[in-house]
Design a protein around this motif. Sequence first.
Motif, PDB file in Angstrom:
ATOM      1  N   HIS A   1       0.877   6.578   1.343  1.00 34.74           N
ATOM      2  CA  HIS A   1      -0.236   5.597   1.737  1.00 34.74           C
ATOM      3  C   HIS A   1      -1.329   5.860   0.942  1.00 34.74           C
ATOM      4  O   HIS A   1      -2.344   6.528   0.950  1.00 34.74           O
ATOM      5  CB  HIS A   1      -0.551   6.122   3.309  1.00 34.74           C
TER       6      HIS A   1
ATOM      7  N   CYS B   1      -5.044   4.638  -0.459  1.00 30.11           N
ATOM      8  CA  CYS B   1      -6.256   4.068   0.047  1.00 30.11           C
ATOM      9  C   CYS B   1      -7.365   3.914  -0.998  1.00 30.11           C
ATOM     10  O   CYS B   1      -8.238   2.892  -0.586  1.00 30.11           O
ATOM     11  CB  CYS B   1      -7.036   5.350   0.870  1.00 30.11           C
TER      12      CYS B   1
ATOM     13  N   GLU C   1      -9.026   1.176   6.260  1.00 25.56           N
ATOM     14  CA  GLU C   1      -7.961   0.945   7.333  1.00 25.56           C
ATOM     15  C   GLU C   1      -8.223  -0.252   8.089  1.00 25.56           C
ATOM     16  O   GLU C   1      -9.410  -0.109   8.588  1.00 25.56           O
ATOM     17  CB  GLU C   1      -7.562   2.574   8.184  1.00 25.56           C
TER      18      GLU C   1
ATOM     19  N   ARG D   1       0.925  -1.548   0.023  1.00 26.15           N
ATOM     20  CA  ARG D   1       0.002  -0.106   0.069  1.00 26.15           C
ATOM     21  C   ARG D   1       0.788   1.265   0.012  1.00 26.15           C
ATOM     22  O   ARG D   1       0.162   2.427   0.306  1.00 26.15           O
ATOM     23  CB  ARG D   1      -0.944   0.178   1.277  1.00 26.15           C
ATOM     24  N   LYS D   2       2.237   1.239  -0.325  1.00 24.15           N
ATOM     25  CA  LYS D   2       3.042   2.383  -0.155  1.00 24.15           C
ATOM     26  C   LYS D   2       4.019   2.691  -1.274  1.00 24.15           C
ATOM     27  O   LYS D   2       4.573   3.643  -1.303  1.00 24.15           O
ATOM     28  CB  LYS D   2       3.765   2.336   0.921  1.00 24.15           C
TER      29      LYS D   2
END
Lengths: 85, 85
Positions: free
Chosen positions: A69, A71, B77, A17-18
């Motif tokens: 990050h 989403c 999250e 996710r990064k």
Amino acid sequence: MTGDNLQFPHKLTLNERKSLTMTGVTEVVSFDDTAVVLHTQLGTLEIQGEDLKLKTLSLDGGQVAVDGHVCGLIYEEPKAARGFW
Amino acid sequence: MTGDNLQFPHKLTLNERKSLTMTGVTEVVSFDDTAVVLHTQLGTLEIQGEDLKLKTLSLDGGQVAVDGHVCGLIYEEPKAARGFW
């Protein structure tokens, strides 16, 4: 080399996710730390996240890399040709 | 092999919006042809699309592959631990 846009396949890889890398990008429409909007060969792609950073941009090769990050990755369908000109 | 869940990194690869492979998946929560909900080590992932098909599922290895027309990949999250038990 004719100067025509080379048609790289559109591929997207997201690590942990990064770290996001993409090919087949034709244009970066907008960019800030929470959203990146790109045109790809397969529609418009909106990347949503936090602390997004543009790491690599090589539109000759259709390559874009974004760190941060992540989403969400949301595609809009390509618009049907409607006599743009 | 202790039987503990091996912690594969969460990686996601999408080819041409139609072939999605993932590692680091811990659970498939729901699945139909328009949405797949997965738990990953980095939060819940909802895959939105059309004609989605589960192609590979190997939760021992945390691997899932989905074919179809992908429209969106949206993470929630991870919930903070709140005394679940």
